[in-house]
Enzyme design. Structure first.
Site, mmCIF file in Angstrom:
data_model
loop_
_atom_site.group_PDB
_atom_site.id
_atom_site.type_symbol
_atom_site.label_atom_id
_atom_site.label_comp_id
_atom_site.label_asym_id
_atom_site.label_seq_id
_atom_site.Cartn_x
_atom_site.Cartn_y
_atom_site.Cartn_z
ATOM 1 N N CYS A 82 -11.506 -11.789 20.835
ATOM 2 C CA CYS A 82 -10.707 -10.868 19.648
ATOM 3 C C CYS A 82 -9.692 -9.916 20.380
ATOM 4 O O CYS A 82 -9.283 -9.314 19.905
ATOM 5 C CB CYS A 82 -11.671 -9.996 18.711
ATOM 6 N N CYS A 103 -7.256 0.689 -1.111
ATOM 7 C CA CYS A 103 -6.713 -0.222 0.037
ATOM 8 C C CYS A 103 -6.497 -1.447 -0.331
ATOM 9 O O CYS A 103 -7.365 -2.102 -0.764
ATOM 10 C CB CYS A 103 -7.987 0.001 0.900
ATOM 11 N N CYS A 156 -1.595 6.298 6.962
ATOM 12 C CA CYS A 156 -2.774 5.602 7.300
ATOM 13 C C CYS A 156 -3.059 4.868 8.528
ATOM 14 O O CYS A 156 -2.023 4.011 8.996
ATOM 15 C CB CYS A 156 -3.278 4.688 6.047
ATOM 16 N N TYR A 167 -23.456 -14.684 23.277
ATOM 17 C CA TYR A 167 -23.011 -13.618 22.508
ATOM 18 C C TYR A 167 -23.061 -14.034 20.877
ATOM 19 O O TYR A 167 -22.214 -14.070 20.187
ATOM 20 C CB TYR A 167 -21.780 -13.261 22.781
ATOM 21 N N CYS A 210 -3.585 0.150 8.756
ATOM 22 C CA CYS A 210 -2.730 -1.123 9.218
ATOM 23 C C CYS A 210 -1.467 -0.810 9.825
ATOM 24 O O CYS A 210 -1.142 0.410 9.753
ATOM 25 C CB CYS A 210 -2.174 -1.619 7.593
ATOM 26 N N CYS A 228 0.964 -1.100 0.032
ATOM 27 C CA CYS A 228 0.071 -0.069 0.066
ATOM 28 C C CYS A 228 0.916 1.270 -0.142
ATOM 29 O O CYS A 228 1.890 1.291 0.685
ATOM 30 C CB CYS A 228 -0.785 0.043 1.095
ATOM 31 N N ASP A 287 -18.514 -16.152 22.652
ATOM 32 C CA ASP A 287 -17.769 -15.218 21.636
ATOM 33 C C ASP A 287 -18.175 -13.820 22.111
ATOM 34 O O ASP A 287 -18.872 -13.091 21.386
ATOM 35 C CB ASP A 287 -18.216 -15.523 20.194
HETATM 36 N N1 SAH Z 1 -20.834 -15.206 17.671
HETATM 37 C C1 SAH Z 1 -21.263 -14.106 16.743
HETATM 38 C C2 SAH Z 1 -20.967 -12.580 17.179
HETATM 39 C C3 SAH Z 1 -19.717 -12.195 18.034
HETATM 40 S S1 SAH Z 1 -19.699 -10.509 18.392
HETATM 41 C C4 SAH Z 1 -20.444 -14.241 15.362
HETATM 42 O O1 SAH Z 1 -19.513 -14.883 15.475
HETATM 43 O O2 SAH Z 1 -20.577 -13.320 14.596
HETATM 44 C C5 SAH Z 1 -20.175 -10.355 20.045
HETATM 45 C C6 SAH Z 1 -21.714 -10.299 20.016
HETATM 46 O O3 SAH Z 1 -22.082 -10.051 21.265
HETATM 47 C C7 SAH Z 1 -22.381 -9.010 19.351
HETATM 48 O O4 SAH Z 1 -23.318 -9.548 18.313
HETATM 49 C C8 SAH Z 1 -22.778 -8.108 20.481
HETATM 50 O O5 SAH Z 1 -24.049 -7.373 19.890
HETATM 51 C C9 SAH Z 1 -23.067 -9.099 21.470
HETATM 52 N N2 SAH Z 1 -23.181 -8.566 23.115
HETATM 53 C C10 SAH Z 1 -22.760 -7.652 23.533
HETATM 54 N N3 SAH Z 1 -22.601 -7.426 24.860
HETATM 55 C C11 SAH Z 1 -23.544 -8.634 24.987
HETATM 56 C C12 SAH Z 1 -24.223 -9.084 26.342
HETATM 57 N N4 SAH Z 1 -24.014 -8.572 27.574
HETATM 58 N N5 SAH Z 1 -25.031 -9.912 26.328
HETATM 59 C C13 SAH Z 1 -25.219 -10.520 25.185
HETATM 60 N N6 SAH Z 1 -24.694 -10.631 23.873
HETATM 61 C C14 SAH Z 1 -23.946 -9.268 23.796
#
Ligand code: SAH
Length: 450
Positions: A407, A158, A77, A312, A80, A71, A380
């Site tokens: 993450c 990009c 930027c 989540y 990255c 890039c 997650d």
């Molecule tokens: N497992 C999914 C989303 C992961 S991202 C995937 O792989 O696509 C995390 C998610 O948690 C988001 O959708 C967010 O809206 C949700 N989230 C955030 N805080 C939360 C809470 N307190 N209880 C339940 N879900 C929640």
């Protein structure tokens, strides 16, 4: 040290945000783009929270891992951090960060898998949000904000975004020039277009374009949108005007007007189809998402008599992918739009053994009235991680297998520490969801101690 402006220093490693670390007596300097063992003349640009931040003025003894960025604006930027760093070295750095985060929390070392990377770590992002502005000559530009500023660094090509998104953004700028539609100026509070948001389905080849404007009506609006949707080359399946008249950092406003097609796109992951609208969370790198989800399912070792909790759960991707292995899946998600998408996605894929709950995950699992016996938990959470109350409730329920997808290695390590008295950490598997940036995604398998 207040008058520190220039110095010559040696990079002793990289911070978790991918910045070169130069140590000076009693302090450190973070230097963007400086690689381990390199020496440089450094100019201090600012001081924040007691730390100095510098930039390279002249480089000595270049790292063997230094490469020429693909890039052209990689240094300026803020998108990255690692365009100048060999891909193998990026993967090793990310493994090191996961190890560091865990050893800092536990005071011992962990075996962490090699980071699973991409065969071709470019042009992978399916979601792109770019502000529109003017350069110093008054020409229209789109790009990313320079690190920690609101100054746009023009970036026409990009190299981490989907190529079709680049094409769409280019064409919008051409039309803005043709119809004299001005970008919104935050300081003067004048002009029209604030951001372009593109979501591209790599598997479906569907494209959503959201044009975020400061106000609903503007001169030449009909002609502008008319010519845009007639360009079939762009494969637009969804064009939305979103109106955001608030002066905040939030990109999307509350009001949407459908200009063309439908308000959502479809995309496929691991053979299932998902409906995704602009405001729902959807992983940004579909190639790596498939690898990550497959690893999570493999580690979960779900039996067809099992009840699985997907905490989540977003738009239900993991729930629906796991559903064919289990007796029942429960997906818990807080955001209403994503929860509604997950119900639609179950119907779309004709999957009946899932139940989606619109609730805070901690509140759900702590509920004493929840008598369901959960055999496997897949969690997650967002970057900040889960809560100690959530984890304590998992421990109390003695859920035999937990798969934690994260993450953020630091919130992962903090949460694993709470689990660790009762759970054994079986495997830690990082994935490179975000090549060229410092971010890393990790799947971790836990098993209840006997
Ligand atoms: N497992 C999914 C989303 C992961 S991202 C995937 O792989 O696509 C995390 C998610 O948690 C988001 O959708 C967010 O809206 C949700 N989230 C955030 N805080 C939360 C809470 N307190 N209880 C339940 N879900 C929640």
């Amino acid at each position: 040290m207040a008058d520190l402006h220039f110095l010559k220093g040696k990079c002793q490693g990289l911070s978790f945000e991918g910045r070169g670390i130069v140590k000076i007596p009693g302090n450190v300097i973070f230097v963007d783009g400086l690689l381990p063992d390199e020496e440089a003349d450094i100019e201090i640009i600012y001081k924040r929270a007691g730390n100095y931040y510098g930039r390279v003025k002249r480089l000595y003894n270049l790292s063997p891992a230094r490469i020429k960025p693909l890039c052209g604006v990689a240094t300026a930027c803020g998108g990255c951090q690692f365009q100048n760093y060999q891909y193998r070295a990026q993967l090793d750095f990310k493994r090191g960060i996961v190890q560091y985060a865990l050893s800092r929390e536990f005071n011992k070392t962990f075996v962490v898998n090699d980071v699973v990377g991409m065969d071709s770590p470019f042009f992978y992002r399916n979601k792109i949000i770019k502000p529109i502005g003017l350069d110093s000559h008054g020409h229209l530009i789109s790009g990313f904000y320079r690190n920690k500023t609101h100054e746009i660094v023009a970036n026409k090509e990009c190299v981490i975004e989907a190529k079709n998104a680049t094409k769409v953004i280019d064409f919008v700028i051409l039309l803005m020039n043709k119809y004299q539609i001005k970008p919104y100026d935050e300081k003067l509070k004048s002009g029209i277009i604030r951001y372009l948001f593109v979501r591209y389905g790599f598997n479906s080849e569907e494209t959503m374009l959201v044009i975020v404007t400061h106000k609903k009506d503007f001169k030449n609006k009909e002609k502008f949108f008319g010519e845009l949707v007639e360009n079939h080359d762009l494969k637009l399946t969804s064009v939305i005007q979103n109106i955001n008249d608030k002066d905040t950092n939030v990109v999307l406003g509350e009001k949407d007007c459908l200009i063309f097609g439908r308000k959502f796109i479809y995309d496929q992951l691991l053979g299932l189809t998902f409906k995704i609208d602009a405001k729902s969370f959807y992983q940004v790198n579909p190639v790596m998402t498939e690898k990550l989800y497959s690893k999570a399912i493999e580690l979960a070792k779900i039996k067809n008599s099992d009840t699985v909790l997907d905490a989540y759960s977003g738009i239900g991707t993991i729930s629906l992918i796991a559903s064919k292995h289990a007796k029942k899946i429960i997906g818990v998600e807080l955001v209403k739009e994503a929860h509604l998408n997950s119900i639609e996605n179950a119907e779309l894929n004709k999957i009946n053994n899932v139940q989606f709950v619109n609730m805070d995950a901690t509140e759900y699992i702590r509920n004493e009235n929840l008598k369901e016996k959960i055999n496997v938990l897949i969690m997650d959470p967002p970057r900040k991680g889960s809560t100690s109350e959530f984890i304590e409730a998992v421990i109390k329920r003695k859920i035999p297998t937990v798969i934690y997808i994260s993450c953020n290695p630091f919130s992962l390590a903090r949460d694993l520490k709470i689990f660790s008295e009762f759970y054994e950490i079986k495997e830690i598997a990082p994935f490179d969801m975000f090549p060229m940036t410092y971010h890393v995604e990790t799947v971790c398998a836990l098993s209840l101690k006997k």
